[in-house]
Design an enzyme around this catalytic site. Structure first.
Site, PDB file in Angstrom:
ATOM      1  N   ILE A  29       0.850  -1.197   0.000  1.00  0.00           N
ATOM      2  CA  ILE A  29       0.000   0.000   0.000  1.00  0.00           C
ATOM      3  C   ILE A  29       0.883   1.243   0.000  1.00  0.00           C
ATOM      4  O   ILE A  29       1.860   1.316   0.743  1.00  0.00           O
ATOM      5  CB  ILE A  29      -0.882   0.022   1.263  1.00  0.00           C
ATOM      6  CG1 ILE A  29      -1.734  -1.246   1.353  1.00  0.00           C
ATOM      7  CG2 ILE A  29      -1.753   1.271   1.312  1.00  0.00           C
ATOM      8  CD1 ILE A  29      -2.288  -1.502   2.741  1.00  0.00           C
ATOM      9  N   CYS A  30       0.500   2.229  -0.825  1.00  0.00           N
ATOM     10  CA  CYS A  30       1.143   3.541  -0.770  1.00  0.00           C
ATOM     11  C   CYS A  30       0.064   4.603  -0.926  1.00  0.00           C
ATOM     12  O   CYS A  30      -1.112   4.345  -0.681  1.00  0.00           O
ATOM     13  CB  CYS A  30       2.257   3.669  -1.804  1.00  0.00           C
ATOM     14  SG  CYS A  30       1.709   3.722  -3.513  1.00  0.00           S
ATOM     15  N   HIS A  31       0.433   5.809  -1.324  1.00  0.00           N
ATOM     16  CA  HIS A  31      -0.529   6.901  -1.425  1.00  0.00           C
ATOM     17  C   HIS A  31      -1.468   6.736  -2.621  1.00  0.00           C
ATOM     18  O   HIS A  31      -2.686   6.751  -2.471  1.00  0.00           O
ATOM     19  CB  HIS A  31       0.212   8.243  -1.483  1.00  0.00           C
ATOM     20  CG  HIS A  31      -0.686   9.427  -1.330  1.00  0.00           C
ATOM     21  ND1 HIS A  31      -0.282  10.696  -1.647  1.00  0.00           N
ATOM     22  CD2 HIS A  31      -1.966   9.548  -0.908  1.00  0.00           C
ATOM     23  CE1 HIS A  31      -1.287  11.540  -1.410  1.00  0.00           C
ATOM     24  NE2 HIS A  31      -2.314  10.865  -0.957  1.00  0.00           N
TER      25      HIS A  31
END
Length: 107
Positions: free
Chosen positions: A64-66
């Site tokens: 998961i990232c932005h």
């Protein structure tokens, strides 16, 4: 297995309590701002030094990232290292907040 998983697909897996590992590849300040419950902070730059010590190569891993770009890069790297069940959350935590859980802050 696809390289990306949609927020809706991930929500379904979490609701069904499917076994998986959530790794958040953003920086600490981003993790402190918004995160998915149960996720582990493992910034993108730390992945090469931590993956083989902390991650199960047979586990289903969701990065998961932005917005989904860093996590997609991490997913590709993990797949090249033998983590064949690694996937990236498409659209990142921003898409999760917009489509699944508006209580997760957007930034």
């Amino acid at each position: 297995m696809e390289y990306e998983i949609s927020p809706a697909e991930l929500a379904g897996l979490l609701a069904a309590q499917e076994p998986l590992t959530l790794i958040d590849v953003r920086e600490l300040w981003e993790f402190d701002t918004a995160r998915l419950p149960g996720s582990t902070l493992m910034p993108m730059g730390d992945i090469p030094g931590r993956a083989h010590q902390e991650l199960d190569p047979d586990a289903r891993i969701i990065a998961i990232c932005h917005h989904g770009m860093r996590s997609l890069s991490v997913t590709a790297w993990l797949r090249n290292q033998g983590f064949e069940n690694a996937q990236s959350l498409s659209g990142g935590i921003d898409a999760w907040s917009a489509t699944i859980d508006p209580s997760v802050p957007r930034y």
